[in-house]
Scaffold this active site. Structure first.
Site, PDB file in Angstrom:
ATOM      1  N   ASN A  90       0.720  -1.251   0.043  1.00 58.26           N
ATOM      2  CA  ASN A  90      -0.017   0.008  -0.089  1.00 58.26           C
ATOM      3  C   ASN A  90       0.906   1.366   0.050  1.00 58.26           C
ATOM      4  OD1 ASN A  90      -2.176  -1.537   0.074  1.00 58.26           O
ATOM      5  ND2 ASN A  90      -2.876  -1.304   2.110  1.00 58.26           N
ATOM      6  N   ARG A 408     -10.288  -4.711 -14.487  1.00 58.12           N
ATOM      7  CA  ARG A 408      -9.081  -5.431 -13.849  1.00 58.12           C
ATOM      8  C   ARG A 408      -9.517  -6.948 -14.024  1.00 58.12           C
ATOM      9  NH1 ARG A 408      -5.310  -1.727 -12.071  1.00 58.12           N
ATOM     10  NH2 ARG A 408      -6.382   0.130 -10.553  1.00 58.12           N
ATOM     11  N   HIS A 468     -15.083   2.362 -15.001  1.00 51.14           N
ATOM     12  CA  HIS A 468     -14.995   1.797 -14.056  1.00 51.14           C
ATOM     13  C   HIS A 468     -16.228   0.942 -13.325  1.00 51.14           C
ATOM     14  CE1 HIS A 468     -14.266   1.387  -9.307  1.00 51.14           C
ATOM     15  NE2 HIS A 468     -12.997   0.880  -9.987  1.00 51.14           N
TER      16      HIS A 468
END
Length: 723
Positions: A90, A408, A468
């Protein structure tokens, strides 16, 4: 002469008065602020800096919460190691994406006070300071884990600890990669060789001077598995294997004078969206011109020579504030192999994926979806039905067309394979493969080429927007007419991440929502935008989603004003859009009860003004990554009608609501609404893994609601298993 002396005297007096005034101002600053001042006024009357938290600092606090899982003795040992690795991964993204934007603003001379009360240079300094605290905590956590892991048979060994057999294995690992190691001599005044983003390397000193860099291949695994007793696992650090053999690469040099370092670069880059050919070319150009990526951070093992570290930082254009030390693992993400060893007793208890009862009892997936809308809770429910829908659509001769968005996917996606198969079989396949998905740009271009070669119609996205939204639409001929079947979701079409991400999936054949989804796909495939007046079950950003959210919040306000129960529960990954935040503040001011479940960034200040008790926010971090976007509106209470429940691909951030193609869809019927409410209510009752987000952005433990502690993810699985 006398006049000049008088003027000088008067100027000295004025200067003394100015100094006294400065001291009075400093004294005001030194007085402790009234802790109850903001609680006495409406949020709308608070200064802007008291209404917002800073986005970057909120994101760092989320990672401080991730660190807590690595520090928690109640978390299984290998899961604690995994959380250290996740934390490091992260932080990599933060330095690759967010820090460059702050530095870019400063480079451009933009250092004005933002709405949250901070200047960019202050945000950068505070973020860097807090990250050092978090990383110090992570290093301490790893040091505490080392003896516990050793007792369990898991060791990361240094060269003095290697047995003869292990040393032979480490030397063999060196020999197998020797040809891929790049040894670069350094000129005192010349530039450094290209150091790729995330690439590890050794800085080698000869005498007191940095003389060489040894660059490791980008694909090299940081840990080398060593021989160990049955049931035990031993690893060596790759750099130790190289250091032990350094004289073979650099005769006369000692491994004692070689230190591990790692450089992080700015991965932001502009894409040419004039056309799809230009878009593909700009992605390719970026991937082959990494020297254009600005150095952002230098990491080093704690034992590294200060002289070597400082020289590499200086020659990379970095200041000391950009240099970070982290014990023996500059990048704790290298610990993933340790967390993955086969010791089930040191991991969370298994939770085998569950089959949805309606799907399990139906012979055919289309038959099951045709009976009723079905809602799946991942990862508790198996993701197989989503893959099966694509595969069955590819094989079914009655299917005429398949439309899909892909943001993705996995590298070996069975869904992409199914779409290619369908196209080869002569079915109409239209896929929007988003080429601008961060970190997946090149991979998505390759998937698009794969589908295009199979005969599918492929788009790489809408110009100026990222797509998205998550949608799959199948058109099937039944009894002389076309019936549509759809899958809509809060998460990506990735069967691997679906095992660890908490998301919701809707399967539906309802004519109303599938016809609206068909209009969205028609637009994505080059047709006109969906007309607003036809939107009843599905709203897309950037056209209708923001307005719909605003109207839903406003309706709860009207209920509250009329003395009815106004209630909102929102679950998101992030909330940072100031317009939406202001609407929530205003709603709470008018009496609406609001609960937020925010995983990551939260720039809304919970507990602000007189509505502190009506506007609450919490953060949930557990074994699965909470990724679902869920919205529940009470609609005035049961006496006024049924609550309305929505799922979405969009977080409440400006980029999602205004600069992306996102989907918000309404669930239909009491059954699904009840399932979602039970899910949200359970997370609001969690007093084990939930944390209250405080007004300063920090997280504190939630006080237990009763005698028994509630861990929502565990209870959610148990409930679904019983059903």
């Amino acid at each position: 002469m006398g006049e000049k002396k008088d003027e000088k005297r008067r100027e000295k007096e004025r200067e003394k008065e100015r100094e006294r005034e400065r001291e009075r101002e400093k004294e005001k600053d030194r007085k402790p602020p009234d802790p109850f001042a903001s609680a006495r006024v409406s949020v709308k009357n608070l200064a802007a800096a008291e209404r917002y938290l800073n986005r970057e600092l909120s994101w760092v606090e989320f990672n401080a919460r991730v660190l807590e899982e690595a520090q928690d003795d109640s978390v299984p040992l290998l899961e604690r190691v995994k959380f250290l690795a996740i934390l490091s991964k992260n932080l990599d993204e933060f330095f690759e994406v967010r820090v460059p934007r702050l530095k870019g603003a400063l480079d451009a001379g933009e250092d004005d006070v933002e709405a949250d009360g901070y200047r960019p240079h202050e945000v950068l300094a505070r973020a860097q300071s807090r990250i050092r605290e978090v990383e110090d905590g992570a290093a301490t956590a790893w040091n505490a884990l080392v003896p516990l892991l050793a007792r369990a048979g898991v060791r990361v060994l240094s060269p003095p600890e290697w047995t003869q057999e292990q040393r032979a294995a480490a030397n063999a690992a060196f020999e197998s990669m020797r040809a891929t190691l790049a040894v670069k001599p350094l000129d005192a005044r010349g530039p450094l060789p290209l150091l790729k983003n995330g690439q590890i390397f050794l800085g080698v000193a000869t005498g007191a001077r940095l003389s060489h860099l040894v660059l490791f291949p980008a694909s090299a695994s940081r840990l080398v598995k060593l021989p160990a007793l049955p049931g035990a696992f031993s690893f060596a650090r790759l750099e130790d294997a190289v250091r032990e053999n350094l004289p073979k690469l650099l005769p006369g040099c000692s491994g004692e004078d070689a230190w591990l370092l790692r450089l992080t670069r700015d991965t932001n880059f502009l894409l040419n969206e004039e056309g799809e050919a230009e878009l593909v070319q700009s992605i390719a150009d970026h991937n082959h011109n990494e020297e254009l990526e600005r150095p952002i951070r230098l990491q080093h093992e704690a034992r590294a020579s200060c002289t070597v570290v400082n020289e590499i930082a200086r020659r990379s254009g970095l200041g000391l504030e950009d240099v970070y030390a982290w014990g023996p693992f500059p990048n704790a993400a290298d610990l993933f192999p340790v967390s993955g060893v086969d010791l089930p007793a040191l991991k969370d208890p298994p939770q085998p994926a569950l089959q949805h009862p309606t799907i399990a009892s139906s012979k055919d997936l289309f038959e099951a979806i045709g009976k009723e809308d079905l809602l799946l809770f991942h990862p508790y429910h198996s993701y197989d039905p989503v893959v099966r829908l694509a595969e069955q659509a590819a094989d079914d001769p009655a299917v005429r067309a398949i439309h899909m968005t892909l943001y993705r996917t996995s590298s070996t996606s069975p869904i992409v394979a199914a779409l290619a198969k369908a196209a080869k079989a002569g079915k109409k396949v239209s896929a929007l493969v988003e080429a601008k998905a961060r970190f997946d740009e090149e991979a998505n271009v390759q998937r698009a080429k794969q589908l295009e070669a199979a005969g599918a119609k492929v788009s790489l996205g809408v110009k100026g927007l990222k797509t998205h939204g998550k949608g799959l639409l199948v058109e099937r001929e039944e009894g002389g007419r076309v019936r549509r079947y759809a899958h809509l979701a809060t998460g990506n079409y990735n069967e691997k991440s679906a095992k660890i991400y908490g998301d919701l999936s809707l399967f539906t054949a309802d004519d109303e929502i599938t016809s609206e989804l068909a209009q969205v796909f028609a637009w994505l495939e080059g047709g006109p935008k969906p007309p607003a007046k036809t939107t009843r079950r599905l709203w897309n950003a950037p056209d209708f989603l923001r307005d719909k959210l605003g109207s839903l919040v406003a309706r709860e306000v009207e209920h509250a004003r009329a003395g009815r129960h106004g209630r909102i529960v929102v679950k998101l990954n992030a909330i940072a859009d100031r317009k939406m935040i202001e609407q929530l503040y205003a709603a709470a001011d008018q009496g609406v009860e609001i609960d937020l479940i925010i995983r990551g960034v939260c720039t809304l200040r919970p507990g602000s003004g007189k509505v502190a008790s009506r506007l609450r926010a919490r953060r949930l971090v557990d074994r699965y990554l909470e990724h679902a976007r869920v919205l529940w509106f009470g609609n005035g209470g049961p006496e006024q009608g049924q609550p309305e429940v929505f799922l979405s691909s969009a977080d409440w951030m400006g980029r999602n609501l205004d600069k992306r193609v996102e989907l918000l869809f309404k669930l239909k019927g009491e059954k699904l609404a009840k399932q979602v409410w039970d899910y949200l209510e359970l997370q609001l009752a969690d007093d084990t893994k939930a944390r209250k987000i405080e007004r300063d952005g920090s997280s504190t433990r939630v006080a237990p609601a009763g005698a028994g502690k509630v861990r929502s993810q565990t209870v959610q699985y148990e409930r679904l298993a019983k059903s």
